[in-house]
Scaffold this motif. Structure first.
Motif: not given
Ligand code: TMP
Ligand code: SAH
Ligand code: ZN
Length: 405
Positions: A69, A245, A319, A339-341, A344, A376-377, A381, A384
């Protein structure tokens, strides 16, 4: 009968999610045989009102070099932490020798702002990979779990801190006794211990059951935080509701007698009494809503599959491990999660084994529906990924209830 991790009182279990994997353990395709599972269940203490998990996962299984994370992954969170740092700089870190300590500083999203201002600081972060990212951002980090012994060691070499801060970290730590004793050792007499975590009041109101997973051990209220703080000689002196969050509260604690409480403390305590937040009926109502979400979400996904729609997921959040595994959602119902990470991507979702793909591929993939696991984002998102909706794509939300937008 399970007992409370804080006070030893009776723990009344109010929801059992069954066998669940670690929410941030994304196996590679050949690693699915040795996944770790535990029983995810949550209860409320009949004595001190603290809501907590019934089973504890050993901390080294969750927080280690490969913890994936990254806190800086959201622009909204980056500016949230920049504002937080600014507040500390203006109100608490004003002396020439000021010293700020952050527990769970992750990739340095908050402390980098303190570092840039030239103020002495230290992050304590057990996950080595993200700690290195913080160092790359000019942040001083000790790769360690914060606890009483760590605190004593830091004090002996660095002295005491004006501010000890933690975001989305204190609720991750079952051994709160050691944390409070550590804060007592490390904090200056007039210093503040400030932490922010998902708020139980919001979780119950929004039915956001997916806030419940291995890492989230405690679910705080002003009432339960004040009670645990008092056990260790601290007083709750301020509270702030935060929109991030999915709804959090920031708790400001000071040593007893050092600072007077703001009116916000009494107001939130009164609100919690009026809502009867500790009442078993509130938890039974929550449980009913959670079961309904599971039924509605799986029915919707099965219908869409029968219609031949392409359904994906957005955000391989911790989550989402609870959602997919509790609801029995596999790659048959949700073919891929974006996912942008980087850490992962190319991996599989814990337990459900849905493949995780780079977020950048989402728009071009042109799915029909996307389950917004990172709800939560949502604002960030949905804005974008405007092109997804423009092309007829639809978002599936599941809290506070299942709906398509
Ligand atoms: P979180 O809800 O615990 O902060 O995790 C958000 C996850 O979502 C994290 O793996 C990054 C991903 N994410 C995206 O893929 N695109 C996005 O624009 C944002 C804000 C988060
Ligand atoms: N503060 C960041 C990170 C939250 S994730 C944010 O709000 O986005 C929780 C972090 O706490 C992880 O990086 C994890 O490694 C760290 N952590 C877990 N146990 C800890 C402990 N005992 N002391 C300090 N950090 C801890
Ligand atoms: Zn208790």
């Amino acid at each position: 009968m399970p007992v409370c991790r804080i006070c030893g009182g009776n723990l009344h279990e109010f929801f059992d999610f069954g066998r669940q994997p670690l929410s941030d353990a994304f196996p590679r395709p050949h690693e699915t045989d040795d996944e770790f599972f535990f029983r995810l269940a949550v209860g409320v203490c009949e004595s001190c009102s603290m809501v907590q998990l019934v089973e504890e996962v050993p901390r080294d299984r969750m927080f280690h070099h490969d913890y994936p994370y990254h806190s800086s992954g959201s622009t909204v969170m980056r500016s949230h932490f920049e504002r937080t740092a600014q507040r500390f700089l203006e109100r608490e870190l004003t002396g020439p020798e000021s010293f700020a300590v952050e527990l769970g500083c992750n990739d340095g999203v908050m402390l980098r702002n303190i570092g840039k201002a030239g103020v002495r600081h230290l992050g304590v972060e057990p996950s080595g990979g993200v700690a290195q990212l913080a160092r790359d951002n000019g942040v001083r980090v000790r790769v360690d779990f914060f606890e009483e012994a760590t605190a004593a060691d830091i004090r002996s070499t660095e002295g005491q801190a004006d501010v000890i801060y933690a975001a989305n970290t204190i609720c991750h730590i079952p051994y709160l006794d050691s944390i409070f004793r550590g804060v007592d050792v490390l904090l200056k007499p007039g210093g503040v211990f400030v932490f922010e975590d998902p708020y139980l009041g919001d979780i119950l109101e929004r039915h956001s059951f997916d806030q419940i997973y291995d890492e989230h051990f405690y679910f705080f209220t002003a009432t339960s935080v004040r009670a645990v703080a008092r056990r260790f000689g601290f007083e709750l002196v301020d509270v702030e509701r935060l929109p991030v969050h999915g709804g959090e509260v920031r708790y400001w604690l000071a040593r007893r007698g050092q600072r007077g409480p703001t009116p916000a403390v009494d107001a939130l305590l009164a609100e919690e009494r009026a809502r009867d937040l500790g009442n078993p009926a509130a938890f039974a109502d929550f449980a009913r809503h959670v079961r309904k979400i599971r039924t509605d979400l799986t029915e919707l996904l099965r219908t869409l599959r029968a219609e031949g729609k392409r359904v994906v997921g957005y955000g391989a959040t911790a989550k989402s491990a609870t959602v997919t595994n509790y609801c029995g959602i596999d790659r048959d119902l949700v073919s891929v999660v974006y996912d942008t990470t980087p850490a992962k991507q190319g991996r599989l979702m814990p337990g459900s084994h849905i493949p995780v793909r780079p977020g950048e591929e989402f728009a071009a993939a042109r799915p029909d529906y996307a389950v917004l696991f990172a709800w939560n984002h949502a604002d960030e998102i949905i804005a974008r990924e405007r092109s997804f909706r423009d092309a007829g794509g639809k978002w599936i939300m599941y809290v506070p209830r299942v709906r398509v937008i």
